[in-house]
Design a protein around this motif. Structure first.
Motif, PDB file in Angstrom:
ATOM      1  N   ILE A 196       5.999  13.029  -2.108  1.00 31.19           N
ATOM      2  CA  ILE A 196       6.613  11.854  -2.635  1.00 31.19           C
ATOM      3  C   ILE A 196       7.853  11.521  -1.859  1.00 31.19           C
ATOM      4  N   ASP A 197       8.930  12.381  -1.197  1.00 26.76           N
ATOM      5  CA  ASP A 197       9.996  12.349  -0.562  1.00 26.76           C
ATOM      6  C   ASP A 197       9.603  11.605   0.904  1.00 26.76           C
ATOM      7  N   LYS A 198       8.236  12.030   1.300  1.00 28.64           N
ATOM      8  CA  LYS A 198       7.855  11.457   2.583  1.00 28.64           C
ATOM      9  C   LYS A 198       6.813  10.295   2.531  1.00 28.64           C
ATOM     10  N   ALA A 199       6.518   9.779   1.233  1.00 29.57           N
ATOM     11  CA  ALA A 199       5.686   8.613   1.255  1.00 29.57           C
ATOM     12  C   ALA A 199       5.955   7.504   1.866  1.00 29.57           C
TER      13      ALA A 199
ATOM     14  N   SER B 164     -11.558  10.820  -2.729  1.00 31.96           N
ATOM     15  CA  SER B 164     -12.240  11.840  -2.353  1.00 31.96           C
ATOM     16  C   SER B 164     -11.381  13.009  -2.299  1.00 31.96           C
ATOM     17  N   PHE B 165     -11.714  14.385  -2.409  1.00 31.43           N
ATOM     18  CA  PHE B 165     -10.880  15.625  -1.969  1.00 31.43           C
ATOM     19  C   PHE B 165     -11.828  16.662  -1.851  1.00 31.43           C
ATOM     20  N   ARG B 166     -11.620  17.090  -0.656  1.00 30.37           N
ATOM     21  CA  ARG B 166     -12.199  18.083  -0.278  1.00 30.37           C
ATOM     22  C   ARG B 166     -11.649  19.576  -0.045  1.00 30.37           C
ATOM     23  N   GLY B 167     -10.395  19.527  -0.482  1.00 31.60           N
ATOM     24  CA  GLY B 167      -9.767  20.785  -0.564  1.00 31.60           C
ATOM     25  C   GLY B 167      -9.206  21.356   0.941  1.00 31.60           C
ATOM     26  N   GLY B 168      -8.536  22.486   0.961  1.00 33.09           N
ATOM     27  CA  GLY B 168      -8.105  22.952   2.088  1.00 33.09           C
ATOM     28  C   GLY B 168      -6.676  22.493   2.506  1.00 33.09           C
TER      29      GLY B 168
ATOM     30  N   VAL C 219       0.689  -1.071  -0.017  1.00 34.40           N
ATOM     31  CA  VAL C 219       0.161  -0.106   0.097  1.00 34.40           C
ATOM     32  C   VAL C 219       1.063   1.454   0.000  1.00 34.40           C
ATOM     33  N   HIS C 220       2.006   1.281   0.647  1.00 37.31           N
ATOM     34  CA  HIS C 220       3.000   2.232   0.676  1.00 37.31           C
ATOM     35  C   HIS C 220       3.616   2.457  -1.046  1.00 37.31           C
ATOM     36  N   ASP C 221       3.701   1.555  -1.470  1.00 44.46           N
ATOM     37  CA  ASP C 221       4.034   1.709  -2.902  1.00 44.46           C
ATOM     38  C   ASP C 221       3.150   2.093  -3.612  1.00 44.46           C
ATOM     39  N   LEU C 222       1.804   1.877  -3.694  1.00 50.12           N
ATOM     40  CA  LEU C 222       0.702   2.315  -4.128  1.00 50.12           C
ATOM     41  C   LEU C 222       0.410   3.956  -4.003  1.00 50.12           C
ATOM     42  N   TYR C 223       0.628   4.317  -2.714  1.00 50.17           N
ATOM     43  CA  TYR C 223       0.764   5.775  -2.531  1.00 50.17           C
ATOM     44  C   TYR C 223       1.851   6.314  -3.161  1.00 50.17           C
TER      45      TYR C 223
ATOM     46  N   ILE D  66      -0.664   4.937   7.299  1.00 49.62           N
ATOM     47  CA  ILE D  66      -1.748   4.265   6.532  1.00 49.62           C
ATOM     48  C   ILE D  66      -2.487   3.452   7.521  1.00 49.62           C
ATOM     49  N   THR D  67      -3.672   3.502   7.551  1.00 44.82           N
ATOM     50  CA  THR D  67      -4.299   2.542   8.406  1.00 44.82           C
ATOM     51  C   THR D  67      -4.663   1.261   7.411  1.00 44.82           C
ATOM     52  N   GLU D  68      -4.245  -0.023   7.926  1.00 47.00           N
ATOM     53  CA  GLU D  68      -4.413  -1.106   7.081  1.00 47.00           C
ATOM     54  C   GLU D  68      -5.071  -2.345   7.896  1.00 47.00           C
ATOM     55  N   SER D  69      -5.867  -3.004   7.326  1.00 42.55           N
ATOM     56  CA  SER D  69      -6.688  -3.939   8.101  1.00 42.55           C
ATOM     57  C   SER D  69      -7.384  -4.943   7.048  1.00 42.55           C
ATOM     58  N   ASP D  70      -7.084  -6.230   7.096  1.00 43.45           N
ATOM     59  CA  ASP D  70      -7.670  -7.381   6.431  1.00 43.45           C
ATOM     60  C   ASP D  70      -7.860  -6.900   4.807  1.00 43.45           C
ATOM     61  N   GLY D  71      -6.662  -6.380   4.440  1.00 47.02           N
ATOM     62  CA  GLY D  71      -6.762  -6.391   2.776  1.00 47.02           C
ATOM     63  C   GLY D  71      -7.376  -5.107   2.521  1.00 47.02           C
ATOM     64  N   PHE D  72      -7.544  -4.206   3.414  1.00 45.47           N
ATOM     65  CA  PHE D  72      -7.955  -2.681   2.970  1.00 45.47           C
ATOM     66  C   PHE D  72      -7.346  -1.664   3.564  1.00 45.47           C
ATOM     67  N   ALA D  73      -7.180  -0.648   3.048  1.00 43.83           N
ATOM     68  CA  ALA D  73      -6.360   0.606   3.855  1.00 43.83           C
ATOM     69  C   ALA D  73      -7.006   1.956   3.291  1.00 43.83           C
ATOM     70  N   LYS D  74      -6.758   2.849   4.219  1.00 42.56           N
ATOM     71  CA  LYS D  74      -7.182   4.078   4.111  1.00 42.56           C
ATOM     72  C   LYS D  74      -5.990   5.285   4.374  1.00 42.56           C
ATOM     73  N   PHE D  75      -5.956   6.261   3.489  1.00 42.14           N
ATOM     74  CA  PHE D  75      -4.855   7.082   3.743  1.00 42.14           C
ATOM     75  C   PHE D  75      -5.050   8.293   2.979  1.00 42.14           C
ATOM     76  N   GLY D  76      -4.460   9.311   3.420  1.00 38.93           N
ATOM     77  CA  GLY D  76      -4.626  10.673   2.875  1.00 38.93           C
ATOM     78  C   GLY D  76      -5.464  11.472   3.606  1.00 38.93           C
ATOM     79  N   ALA D  77      -5.943  11.268   4.836  1.00 41.75           N
ATOM     80  CA  ALA D  77      -6.916  12.017   5.524  1.00 41.75           C
ATOM     81  C   ALA D  77      -6.577  13.452   5.958  1.00 41.75           C
ATOM     82  N   ASP D  78      -5.304  13.796   6.053  1.00 39.48           N
ATOM     83  CA  ASP D  78      -4.745  14.889   6.487  1.00 39.48           C
ATOM     84  C   ASP D  78      -4.969  16.090   5.435  1.00 39.48           C
ATOM     85  N   SER D  79      -4.813  17.170   5.756  1.00 40.45           N
ATOM     86  CA  SER D  79      -4.889  18.277   4.998  1.00 40.45           C
ATOM     87  C   SER D  79      -3.952  18.519   3.889  1.00 40.45           C
ATOM     88  N   CYS D  80      -2.466  17.772   4.138  1.00 36.82           N
ATOM     89  CA  CYS D  80      -1.436  17.855   3.259  1.00 36.82           C
ATOM     90  C   CYS D  80      -1.152  16.656   2.421  1.00 36.82           C
ATOM     91  N   SER D  81      -2.597  16.301   1.720  1.00 39.97           N
ATOM     92  CA  SER D  81      -2.492  15.342   0.962  1.00 39.97           C
ATOM     93  C   SER D  81      -3.429  15.303  -0.327  1.00 39.97           C
TER      94      SER D  81
END
Length: 148
Positions: free
Chosen positions: A98-101, A140-144, A40-44, A106-121
Protein backbone atom coordinates in the motif's frame (compact mmCIF):
# COMPACT_ATOMS: atom_id res chain seq x y z
CA UNK A 1 -57.24 -29.55 -10.83
CA UNK A 2 -57.52 -25.87 -11.71
CA UNK A 3 -56.71 -24.98 -8.08
CA UNK A 4 -53.49 -27.02 -8.39
CA UNK A 5 -52.40 -25.23 -11.60
CA UNK A 6 -53.11 -21.82 -10.05
CA UNK A 7 -51.14 -22.75 -6.93
CA UNK A 8 -48.19 -23.95 -9.02
CA UNK A 9 -48.28 -20.72 -11.06
CA UNK A 10 -48.27 -18.58 -7.91
CA UNK A 11 -45.39 -20.56 -6.37
CA UNK A 12 -43.37 -20.30 -9.61
CA UNK A 13 -43.94 -16.55 -9.73
CA UNK A 14 -42.85 -16.14 -6.10
CA UNK A 15 -39.68 -18.18 -6.71
CA UNK A 16 -38.85 -16.07 -9.76
CA UNK A 17 -39.43 -12.86 -7.80
CA UNK A 18 -37.30 -14.09 -4.90
CA UNK A 19 -34.45 -15.00 -7.24
CA UNK A 20 -34.59 -11.56 -8.83
CA UNK A 21 -34.67 -9.72 -5.50
CA UNK A 22 -31.82 -11.70 -3.92
CA UNK A 23 -29.55 -11.34 -6.94
CA UNK A 24 -28.97 -15.06 -7.47
CA UNK A 25 -26.79 -15.75 -10.47
CA UNK A 26 -24.76 -12.52 -10.27
CA UNK A 27 -21.32 -14.11 -9.75
CA UNK A 28 -21.73 -14.00 -5.99
CA UNK A 29 -21.30 -10.26 -5.84
CA UNK A 30 -22.45 -8.18 -2.93
CA UNK A 31 -25.23 -5.71 -3.63
CA UNK A 32 -22.70 -2.87 -3.80
CA UNK A 33 -22.61 -0.93 -7.07
CA UNK A 34 -19.24 -0.72 -8.82
CA UNK A 35 -16.97 1.89 -7.26
CA UNK A 36 -14.82 3.06 -10.16
CA UNK A 37 -11.65 4.97 -9.32
CA UNK A 38 -10.38 8.21 -10.90
CA UNK A 39 -6.98 6.80 -11.91
CA UNK A 40 -5.56 3.34 -12.39
CA UNK A 41 -3.09 4.00 -9.53
CA UNK A 42 -6.05 4.90 -7.29
CA UNK A 43 -7.70 1.62 -8.33
CA UNK A 44 -4.60 -0.43 -7.46
CA UNK A 45 -4.17 1.30 -4.09
CA UNK A 46 -7.87 0.95 -3.23
CA UNK A 47 -7.75 -2.76 -4.13
CA UNK A 48 -4.82 -3.24 -1.74
CA UNK A 49 -6.41 -1.20 1.07
CA UNK A 50 -9.76 -2.99 0.84
CA UNK A 51 -8.09 -6.42 0.63
CA UNK A 52 -5.85 -5.57 3.60
CA UNK A 53 -9.01 -4.55 5.53
CA UNK A 54 -10.71 -7.80 4.45
CA UNK A 55 -13.61 -5.71 3.14
CA UNK A 56 -15.53 -7.91 0.73
CA UNK A 57 -17.88 -5.11 -0.26
CA UNK A 58 -14.92 -2.77 -0.82
CA UNK A 59 -12.90 -5.22 -2.92
CA UNK A 60 -15.81 -6.60 -4.91
CA UNK A 61 -17.02 -3.11 -5.86
CA UNK A 62 -13.75 -2.51 -7.72
CA UNK A 63 -14.51 -5.18 -10.35
CA UNK A 64 -16.67 -5.35 -13.44
CA UNK A 65 -19.02 -8.34 -13.46
CA UNK A 66 -16.54 -10.36 -15.56
CA UNK A 67 -13.63 -9.32 -13.37
CA UNK A 68 -15.52 -10.35 -10.24
CA UNK A 69 -16.28 -13.74 -11.80
CA UNK A 70 -12.56 -14.22 -12.63
CA UNK A 71 -11.58 -13.26 -9.06
CA UNK A 72 -14.09 -15.74 -7.60
CA UNK A 73 -12.99 -18.53 -9.93
CA UNK A 74 -9.30 -17.86 -9.34
CA UNK A 75 -9.74 -18.31 -5.59
CA UNK A 76 -11.94 -21.39 -6.06
CA UNK A 77 -14.76 -19.69 -4.20
CA UNK A 78 -18.50 -19.50 -4.77
CA UNK A 79 -18.92 -15.83 -3.84
CA UNK A 80 -16.84 -12.69 -4.02
CA UNK A 81 -16.88 -12.57 -0.22
CA UNK A 82 -15.38 -16.06 -0.12
CA UNK A 83 -12.70 -15.09 -2.62
CA UNK A 84 -11.77 -12.03 -0.55
CA UNK A 85 -11.48 -14.20 2.57
CA UNK A 86 -9.16 -16.64 0.78
CA UNK A 87 -7.05 -13.92 -0.83
CA UNK A 88 -6.73 -11.93 2.40
CA UNK A 89 -5.69 -15.06 4.28
CA UNK A 90 -3.08 -15.86 1.63
CA UNK A 91 -1.58 -12.37 1.45
CA UNK A 92 -1.77 -11.23 5.08
CA UNK A 93 -0.49 -7.72 5.81
CA UNK A 94 -0.33 -5.62 2.63
CA UNK A 95 0.75 -2.32 4.22
CA UNK A 96 4.17 -2.41 2.55
CA UNK A 97 2.55 -2.68 -0.88
CA UNK A 98 0.00 0.00 0.00
CA UNK A 99 2.82 2.39 0.92
CA UNK A 100 4.46 1.80 -2.48
CA UNK A 101 1.26 1.78 -4.59
CA UNK A 102 1.88 5.23 -6.10
CA UNK A 103 5.24 4.03 -7.43
CA UNK A 104 3.83 0.86 -8.99
CA UNK A 105 4.74 0.40 -12.64
CA UNK A 106 1.48 0.15 -14.55
CA UNK A 107 1.25 -0.40 -18.28
CA UNK A 108 -1.56 1.79 -19.58
CA UNK A 109 -2.74 2.25 -23.16
CA UNK A 110 -5.99 3.41 -24.78
CA UNK A 111 -8.12 3.09 -21.65
CA UNK A 112 -6.73 -0.30 -20.59
CA UNK A 113 -4.06 -1.12 -18.01
CA UNK A 114 -2.23 -4.17 -16.66
CA UNK A 115 -0.42 -4.37 -13.36
CA UNK A 116 0.69 -6.78 -10.69
CA UNK A 117 2.75 -9.04 -12.95
CA UNK A 118 5.66 -9.24 -10.51
CA UNK A 119 5.97 -11.83 -7.75
CA UNK A 120 5.42 -9.25 -4.99
CA UNK A 121 1.87 -8.52 -6.01
CA UNK A 122 -1.50 -9.88 -4.87
CA UNK A 123 -2.44 -10.94 -8.36
CA UNK A 124 -2.27 -9.84 -11.96
CA UNK A 125 -4.97 -7.29 -12.61
CA UNK A 126 -6.30 -5.92 -15.87
CA UNK A 127 -8.31 -2.71 -15.67
CA UNK A 128 -10.31 -0.63 -18.06
CA UNK A 129 -11.46 2.94 -18.01
CA UNK A 130 -15.24 3.20 -17.96
CA UNK A 131 -17.37 6.33 -18.19
CA UNK A 132 -17.30 6.45 -14.37
CA UNK A 133 -13.60 5.65 -13.87
CA UNK A 134 -11.32 2.63 -13.65
CA UNK A 135 -12.51 -0.91 -12.80
CA UNK A 136 -10.77 -4.31 -12.77
CA UNK A 137 -12.07 -6.50 -15.59
CA UNK A 138 -9.74 -9.50 -15.17
CA UNK A 139 -7.76 -11.07 -12.32
CA UNK A 140 -5.39 -13.98 -11.83
CA UNK A 141 -2.95 -15.13 -9.17
CA UNK A 142 -0.47 -17.93 -9.72
CA UNK A 143 1.30 -17.86 -6.36
CA UNK A 144 4.94 -17.68 -5.44
CA UNK A 145 7.23 -14.74 -4.78
CA UNK A 146 7.51 -12.59 -1.71
CA UNK A 147 3.86 -13.06 -0.69
CA UNK A 148 4.29 -16.78 -0.15
Amino acid sequence: MRWFRNTVSVVAALVALGTTLTGCGDSGSPSTAPKAQATVHDLYREFLVQLDNRSASGVCALFTEDGRAAFIENWDATTCEGAVDRAAERFGDLQNLIDKAADKKITESDGFAKFGADSCSPGRLSAKQTENGWLIYNYSFRGGGCLA
